[in-house]
Design an enzyme around this catalytic site. Structure first.
Site, mmCIF file in Angstrom:
data_model
loop_
_atom_site.group_PDB
_atom_site.id
_atom_site.type_symbol
_atom_site.label_atom_id
_atom_site.label_comp_id
_atom_site.label_asym_id
_atom_site.label_seq_id
_atom_site.Cartn_x
_atom_site.Cartn_y
_atom_site.Cartn_z
ATOM 1 N N LYS A 196 0.827 -1.207 0.000
ATOM 2 C CA LYS A 196 0.000 0.000 0.000
ATOM 3 C C LYS A 196 0.864 1.261 0.000
ATOM 4 O O LYS A 196 2.079 1.178 0.167
ATOM 5 C CB LYS A 196 -0.937 -0.022 1.229
ATOM 6 C CG LYS A 196 -1.823 -1.262 1.267
ATOM 7 C CD LYS A 196 -2.931 -1.222 0.229
ATOM 8 C CE LYS A 196 -3.416 -2.580 -0.207
ATOM 9 N NZ LYS A 196 -4.397 -3.234 0.640
ATOM 10 N N SER A 197 0.250 2.416 -0.154
ATOM 11 C CA SER A 197 1.105 3.600 -0.272
ATOM 12 C C SER A 197 1.655 4.039 1.087
ATOM 13 O O SER A 197 2.804 4.442 1.171
ATOM 14 C CB SER A 197 0.415 4.746 -1.012
ATOM 15 O OG SER A 197 -0.828 5.011 -0.478
#
Ligand SMILES: *Cc1c(COP(=O)(O)O)cnc(C)c1O
Length: 437
Positions: A196-197
């Site tokens: 994920k970011s």
């Protein structure tokens, strides 16, 4: 322009290193992880609590609950929000399964809604007619970083007195009209897994301003912190986890998270700059559109997780998206068609009897067969041929980004050469996961 690489030309992307796709790992992060190891605090909760406070403060929310992954954070959020047997939750069908599937183990069912073809988030016009007396919550997924239309969704929840659970796993740091997503609903859940970011390892976090939701979530899967529970009714019955689950966050992840929180603000700005730069270069090219909010909307995509482009094959004489992506891959762009498949098309949501209730789990406690709603999800069902993965630049290095944009330009400018050998798209595009990389 040179000949397409698919037919033996020079690939447009000369860059051979994948550094532009790698995130920043700092000495501070390494030290923080090693400190947890040396102090043997992997299963303690002191650093997790610090991380929760920092993450909640960032969002100006009262309570944060660190979890061992995003799925468990969503499970806690659902139980916290009071979802139980016979309840219905409304969720878009185009998403990762964890947005809604934890409801099964609570005896609840999922009513799928369609997405908006541009935002790929739940279509606000497709919610209200799906609400019944059993509807308890709407799960709002800010899909692939695009903030959902909260101005249209919130009034619906208010009108019917149902809860909003935000799944922010794709959209850490994204703004909806200037306000951070994950702060609109009754409760929000974020995956923080490595892909994920905002990434800290296998981890997740739940945020809420509602003390009851917070305490119920603790009661459900965090027995080690039952001493935090103040509600006398719940306190009397605490000590063992009500859900029978143990969802404690790993403290190496919490330690990374504390460093990440400081770094992410600047990392995110650079990603946003790089991704917007890429799309600006492709402005006006037929066949493709960015999946990003309008520039003056006050909405942003945060860290641009699972970045997608929209494909409009009619503008390229019907060139299949598979052929389009094949040509791009030959140019050196890692791309493929599709994204998360529509969940309602999987047998788990149609026929599978997970808990041996003698009928499909989806309708085990339903008064009506909610599966009949699945017939009205045309946008979700036809999405796989209309989106493709986009390179996820972590750094603003224009000379390299130019090469990737050039690859797209070259393929689009020479698309006619691709038509004769185009064998069309396979039936089965997309996947049950978010990323194939
Ligand atoms: C990744 C993801 C989750 C689940 O998170 P995990 O940390 O993998 O358990 C939930 N919802 C969405 C939309 C996701 O992409």
């Amino acid at each position: 322009m040179s000949k397409l690489a698919l037919f033996g030309g020079e690939p447009a992307v000369k860059n051979k290193s994948d550094d532009i796709f790698k995130r920043n790992i700092t000495k501070e992060m390494e030290d923080a992880v090693l400190k947890v190891l040396h102090e043997w605090k992997m299963s303690s909760i002191d650093i997790t609590k610090e991380f929760e406070t920092a993450f909640a403060d960032w969002h100006q929310m009262k309570y944060g609950l660190g979890c061992n992954n995003g799925t468990s954070a969503l499970h806690c959020a659902m139980f916290g929000a009071g979802i139980g047997e016979g309840d219905e939750i409304i969720c878009q069908s185009t998403t990762y399964w964890a947005s809604c599937l934890p409801a099964f183990s609570l005896g609840a069912t999922v009513v799928f809604a369609d997405i908006d073809p541009e935002t790929l988030c739940i279509n606000p016009d497709d919610i209200e007619h799906r609400i019944t007396s059993r509807t308890k919550a709407i799960i709002v997924v800010h899909y692939a970083g695009y903030p959902a239309d909260m101005d249209r969704i919130m009034p619906i929840a208010k009108k019917y007195n149902i809860k909003i659970i935000e799944d922010v796993s794709h959209a850490h740091g994204a703004l909806y009209k200037g306000k951070l997503v994950g702060t609109f609903g009754d409760v929000s859940a974020f995956s923080l897994m490595s892909g994920k970011s905002f990434a800290v390892g296998e981890a997740g976090i739940m945020l809420t301003n509602n003390r009851e939701i917070y305490e119920r979530a603790i009661l459900f899967g965090h027995y080690e912190r039952h001493s935090e529970i103040e509600n006398p009714e719940l306190k009397n019955l605490s000590g063992l986890p009500w859900g029978g689950y143990k969802y404690r966050m790993h403290q190496m992840s919490s330690a990374i998270g504390l460093v990440q929180i400081k770094q992410f603000q600047t990392d995110m700005v650079e990603i946003d700059k790089a991704m917007n730069y890429f799309w600006d270069l492709l402005e006006g090219y037929p066949g493709i559109r960015p999946h990003r909010p309008p520039k003056d909307s006050g909405c942003t995509k945060g860290g641009w997780y699972a970045s997608l482009g929209r494909y409009i094959k009619e503008e390229l004489e019907g060139l299949s998206i598979s052929r389009f992506c094949e040509a791009l891959r030959a140019e050196g762009v890692g791309t493929y068609p599709g994204c998360n498949k529509a969940l309602h098309t999987h047998p788990l949501f149609q026929t599978v009897d997970v808990y041996r209730h003698g009928k499909p789990t989806r309708i085990a406690f339903s008064e009506v067969d909610v599966r009949k709603n699945d017939k009205q999800l045309p946008v979700a069902e036809s999405l796989q041929k209309k989106v493709f993965a986009v390179p996820w630049f972590k750094h603003f290095w224009p000379e390299i980004i130019n090469q990737y944009a050039d690859a797209f330009k070259k393929v689009i400018e020479n698309y006619k050469e691709l038509l004769p050998g185009d064998t069309g798209d396979p039936e089965d595009l997309g996947g049950w996961f978010t990323s194939r990389r």
